[in-house]
Write a protein that holds these residues in place. Structure first.
Motif, mmCIF file in Angstrom:
data_model
loop_
_atom_site.group_PDB
_atom_site.id
_atom_site.type_symbol
_atom_site.label_atom_id
_atom_site.label_comp_id
_atom_site.label_asym_id
_atom_site.label_seq_id
_atom_site.Cartn_x
_atom_site.Cartn_y
_atom_site.Cartn_z
ATOM 1 N N ILE A 35 0.818 -1.213 0.000
ATOM 2 C CA ILE A 35 0.000 0.000 0.000
ATOM 3 C C ILE A 35 0.848 1.257 0.000
ATOM 4 C CG2 ILE A 35 -1.619 1.360 1.399
ATOM 5 C CD1 ILE A 35 -3.049 -1.185 2.115
ATOM 6 N N GLY A 36 1.956 1.229 0.740
ATOM 7 C CA GLY A 36 2.754 2.431 0.895
ATOM 8 C C GLY A 36 3.737 2.710 -0.219
ATOM 9 N N VAL A 37 4.178 1.644 -0.931
ATOM 10 C CA VAL A 37 5.246 1.843 -1.916
ATOM 11 C C VAL A 37 4.925 1.196 -3.265
ATOM 12 C CG1 VAL A 37 7.721 1.589 -2.392
ATOM 13 C CG2 VAL A 37 6.938 1.877 -0.025
ATOM 14 N N ILE A 38 4.757 -0.116 -3.268
ATOM 15 C CA ILE A 38 4.653 -0.861 -4.525
ATOM 16 C C ILE A 38 3.463 -0.400 -5.362
ATOM 17 C CG2 ILE A 38 4.223 -3.128 -5.540
ATOM 18 C CD1 ILE A 38 7.022 -2.909 -4.539
ATOM 19 N N SER A 39 2.316 -0.170 -4.728
ATOM 20 C CA SER A 39 1.134 0.206 -5.506
ATOM 21 C C SER A 39 1.364 1.509 -6.263
ATOM 22 C CB SER A 39 -0.090 0.331 -4.593
ATOM 23 O OG SER A 39 0.036 1.427 -3.699
ATOM 24 N N HIS A 40 2.175 2.398 -5.698
ATOM 25 C CA HIS A 40 2.438 3.677 -6.351
ATOM 26 C C HIS A 40 3.387 3.488 -7.535
ATOM 27 C CE1 HIS A 40 0.389 5.644 -3.023
ATOM 28 N NE2 HIS A 40 1.027 4.788 -2.253
ATOM 29 N N PHE A 41 4.464 2.736 -7.325
ATOM 30 C CA PHE A 41 5.386 2.478 -8.427
ATOM 31 C C PHE A 41 4.695 1.726 -9.564
ATOM 32 C CE2 PHE A 41 8.881 3.538 -5.538
ATOM 33 C CZ PHE A 41 9.771 4.148 -6.407
ATOM 34 N N ARG A 42 3.813 0.798 -9.199
ATOM 35 C CA ARG A 42 3.082 0.045 -10.230
ATOM 36 C C ARG A 42 2.224 1.004 -11.060
ATOM 37 N NH1 ARG A 42 0.181 -2.920 -7.105
ATOM 38 N NH2 ARG A 42 1.566 -4.719 -6.927
ATOM 39 N N ALA A 43 1.559 1.930 -10.384
ATOM 40 C CA ALA A 43 0.731 2.903 -11.097
ATOM 41 C C ALA A 43 1.590 3.827 -11.957
ATOM 42 C CB ALA A 43 -0.087 3.711 -10.095
ATOM 43 N N TRP A 44 2.716 4.278 -11.435
ATOM 44 C CA TRP A 44 3.626 5.112 -12.238
ATOM 45 C C TRP A 44 4.029 4.365 -13.501
ATOM 46 C CZ3 TRP A 44 7.907 7.251 -8.404
ATOM 47 C CH2 TRP A 44 7.281 7.994 -7.395
ATOM 48 N N ARG A 45 4.382 3.085 -13.321
ATOM 49 C CA ARG A 45 4.908 2.282 -14.435
ATOM 50 C C ARG A 45 3.921 2.204 -15.589
ATOM 51 N NH1 ARG A 45 8.963 -1.708 -13.899
ATOM 52 N NH2 ARG A 45 9.146 -3.088 -15.705
ATOM 53 N N ARG A 46 2.634 2.105 -15.274
ATOM 54 C CA ARG A 46 1.642 1.964 -16.350
ATOM 55 C C ARG A 46 1.067 3.308 -16.794
ATOM 56 N NH1 ARG A 46 -1.463 -0.998 -12.095
ATOM 57 N NH2 ARG A 46 -2.802 0.555 -11.094
ATOM 58 N N GLY A 47 1.653 4.411 -16.339
ATOM 59 C CA GLY A 47 1.226 5.727 -16.801
ATOM 60 C C GLY A 47 0.165 6.398 -15.962
ATOM 61 N N GLY A 48 -0.109 5.864 -14.770
ATOM 62 C CA GLY A 48 -1.173 6.402 -13.947
ATOM 63 C C GLY A 48 -0.851 7.682 -13.204
ATOM 64 N N ALA A 49 0.404 8.144 -13.270
ATOM 65 C CA ALA A 49 0.786 9.383 -12.573
ATOM 66 C C ALA A 49 1.227 10.469 -13.545
ATOM 67 C CB ALA A 49 1.903 9.094 -11.571
ATOM 68 N N ASP A 50 1.056 10.224 -14.828
ATOM 69 C CA ASP A 50 1.469 11.196 -15.856
ATOM 70 C C ASP A 50 0.406 12.287 -15.961
ATOM 71 O OD1 ASP A 50 2.573 12.532 -17.941
ATOM 72 O OD2 ASP A 50 2.397 10.912 -19.398
ATOM 73 N N ILE A 51 0.279 13.061 -14.874
ATOM 74 C CA ILE A 51 -0.813 14.025 -14.745
ATOM 75 C C ILE A 51 -0.232 15.376 -14.363
ATOM 76 C CG2 ILE A 51 -2.965 14.583 -13.543
ATOM 77 C CD1 ILE A 51 -3.024 11.530 -12.747
ATOM 78 N N VAL A 52 -0.559 16.396 -15.142
ATOM 79 C CA VAL A 52 -0.159 17.773 -14.825
ATOM 80 C C VAL A 52 -1.386 18.656 -15.026
ATOM 81 C CG1 VAL A 52 1.309 19.728 -15.456
ATOM 82 C CG2 VAL A 52 2.244 17.402 -15.507
ATOM 83 N N THR A 53 -1.736 19.428 -13.998
ATOM 84 C CA THR A 53 -2.892 20.317 -14.083
ATOM 85 C C THR A 53 -2.477 21.746 -13.734
ATOM 86 O OG1 THR A 53 -3.585 20.171 -11.746
ATOM 87 C CG2 THR A 53 -4.326 18.406 -13.233
ATOM 88 N N ASP A 54 -3.396 22.677 -13.968
ATOM 89 C CA ASP A 54 -3.157 24.061 -13.549
ATOM 90 C C ASP A 54 -3.985 24.412 -12.311
ATOM 91 O OD1 ASP A 54 -5.724 24.188 -14.574
ATOM 92 O OD2 ASP A 54 -5.366 25.963 -15.813
ATOM 93 N N THR A 55 -4.456 23.395 -11.594
ATOM 94 C CA THR A 55 -5.335 23.616 -10.442
ATOM 95 C C THR A 55 -4.654 24.435 -9.356
ATOM 96 O OG1 THR A 55 -6.364 21.474 -10.902
ATOM 97 C CG2 THR A 55 -6.855 22.488 -8.786
ATOM 98 N N TYR A 56 -3.404 24.135 -9.065
ATOM 99 C CA TYR A 56 -2.695 24.884 -8.022
ATOM 100 C C TYR A 56 -2.636 26.367 -8.385
ATOM 101 C CZ TYR A 56 0.928 26.545 -4.888
ATOM 102 O OH TYR A 56 1.620 27.267 -3.953
ATOM 103 N N ARG A 57 -2.345 26.657 -9.621
ATOM 104 C CA ARG A 57 -2.262 28.045 -10.075
ATOM 105 C C ARG A 57 -3.619 28.722 -9.934
ATOM 106 N NH1 ARG A 57 -1.107 26.965 -14.834
ATOM 107 N NH2 ARG A 57 1.124 26.697 -14.480
ATOM 108 N N ARG A 58 -4.684 28.023 -10.305
ATOM 109 C CA ARG A 58 -6.022 28.618 -10.226
ATOM 110 C C ARG A 58 -6.449 28.864 -8.786
ATOM 111 N NH1 ARG A 58 -9.764 25.502 -11.438
ATOM 112 N NH2 ARG A 58 -8.746 23.552 -12.040
ATOM 113 N N LEU A 59 -6.069 27.998 -7.878
ATOM 114 C CA LEU A 59 -6.472 28.136 -6.485
ATOM 115 C C LEU A 59 -5.660 29.182 -5.729
ATOM 116 C CD1 LEU A 59 -6.970 24.390 -5.477
ATOM 117 C CD2 LEU A 59 -8.763 26.116 -5.653
ATOM 118 N N THR A 60 -4.374 29.287 -6.057
ATOM 119 C CA THR A 60 -3.476 30.125 -5.247
ATOM 120 C C THR A 60 -2.953 31.355 -5.973
ATOM 121 O OG1 THR A 60 -1.432 28.992 -5.905
ATOM 122 C CG2 THR A 60 -2.705 28.022 -4.083
ATOM 123 N N GLY A 61 -3.023 31.371 -7.315
ATOM 124 C CA GLY A 61 -2.456 32.470 -8.081
ATOM 125 C C GLY A 61 -0.951 32.394 -8.206
ATOM 126 N N SER A 62 -0.347 31.290 -7.767
ATOM 127 C CA SER A 62 1.108 31.108 -7.828
ATOM 128 C C SER A 62 1.457 29.900 -8.675
ATOM 129 C CB SER A 62 1.683 30.922 -6.416
ATOM 130 O OG SER A 62 1.380 32.035 -5.595
#
Length: 293
Positions: free
Chosen positions: A243-270
């Motif tokens: 739960i703490g490590v392998i599940s995350h690397f497995r998701a990264w490996r198959r493209g599940g973390a290839d995510i970039v948004t502008d949400t932080y910019r919209r919420l904070t202006g930075s």
């Protein structure tokens, strides 16, 4: 408005608490150890002692709260703890729950099933609720590698060429605080996906590290089961490793973390913190340990 922060001394909760206090928002912090919490959180928040594994102790914390920031330790009790808080929040007349979920697509693994149980309970409740979903966090993803990087100049994993939009924990705290203090009506189930400014492979992460630290850092990709055995040899249980490590690397490996948004910019202006900026601020944590001569 009183904001109850669950897990107020944790990675996200402590940052959210600090942000809210700095902006003059009344904060109630649920903590297990009052003395430790007062040392770590200062005099700003109201402290209420309770334990999510003893649900009755949570009642005084939710009573009179307008909004609840809900984040719990990443283990097999996520759903049990969060379902108890959700039920108590509904009975106490809480207006809104802001739950930390996660942007990484886990494709139905055990961790995702636990979070989905909580989300199903929120959906069935009468609460106004939204989620704040950070991509994988720089602190949890890289500090665990600091010893190996400092000692050997290498880090390890099983992500292959999967990319991840690593986000700084401070940015998650600022974004979550912005959501918590937004009193406008929000569509129930709105998901605020918080990421860093770019998605990188671990090989690219190592290259940025090499540049910032001024010495060579390499990424060693391993077969998943070999990496699991290394984690187990370091004392992690099978469940904690999964739960703490392998599940995350497995998701990264198959493209599940290839995510970039502008949400932080919209919420904070930075602009969100880049990996390069984060490493520059934490250079000492990866300091080279030269072997004794």
């Amino acid at each position: 408005m009183v904001v109850l922060v669950i897990g107020a001394t944790g990675m996200f909760g402590s940052r959210v608490t600090a942000q809210l206090v700095a902006h003059g928002v009344p904060v109630r912090a649920l903590v297990r150890d009052e003395a430790r919490a007062r040392t770590e959180l200062g005099s700003g928040p109201e402290l209420v002692v309770g334990d999510l594994d003893r649900p009755d102790t949570v009642d005084p914390a939710v009573r009179g709260a307008d909004t609840v920031f809900l984040v719990t330790p990443m283990d097999t009790r996520i759903a049990d703890r969060e379902l108890a808080v959700i039920a108590k929040s509904e009975r106490a007349g809480v207006r809104r729950v802001v739950k930390v979920h996660g942007a990484v697509r886990h494709d139905g693994d055990e961790l995702e099933q636990l979070h989905q149980r909580s989300i199903a309970a929120l959906r069935a409740s009468g609460l106004d609720w939204v989620t704040v979903s950070p991509n994988s966090v720089m602190e949890t993803s890289l500090f665990g590698q600091a010893g190996a990087i400092a000692g050997t100049g290498s880090m390890w994993g099983c992500a292959d060429q999967g990319r991840v939009g690593l986000v700084a924990a401070d940015d998650v705290g600022r974004a979550a605080a912005a959501v918590l203090t937004d009193e406008r009506p929000l569509e129930p189930g709105t998901d605020f996906v918080i990421t860093g400014p770019e998605a990188l492979t671990m090989t690219q992460v190592a290259a940025v590290m090499s540049d910032v630290l001024g010495r060579s850092v390499t990424y060693q990709d391993l077969p998943l089961e070999k990496f699991r055995q290394i984690l187990l040899s370091q004392g992690l249980s099978e469940q904690d490793a999964e739960i703490g490590v392998i599940s995350h690397f497995r998701a990264w490996r198959r493209g599940g973390a290839d995510i970039v948004t502008d949400t932080y910019r919209r919420l904070t202006g930075s602009e969100p913190t880049s990996l390069r900026q984060w490493l520059a601020a934490h250079r000492a944590d990866f300091a080279w340990e030269r072997p004794e001569q």
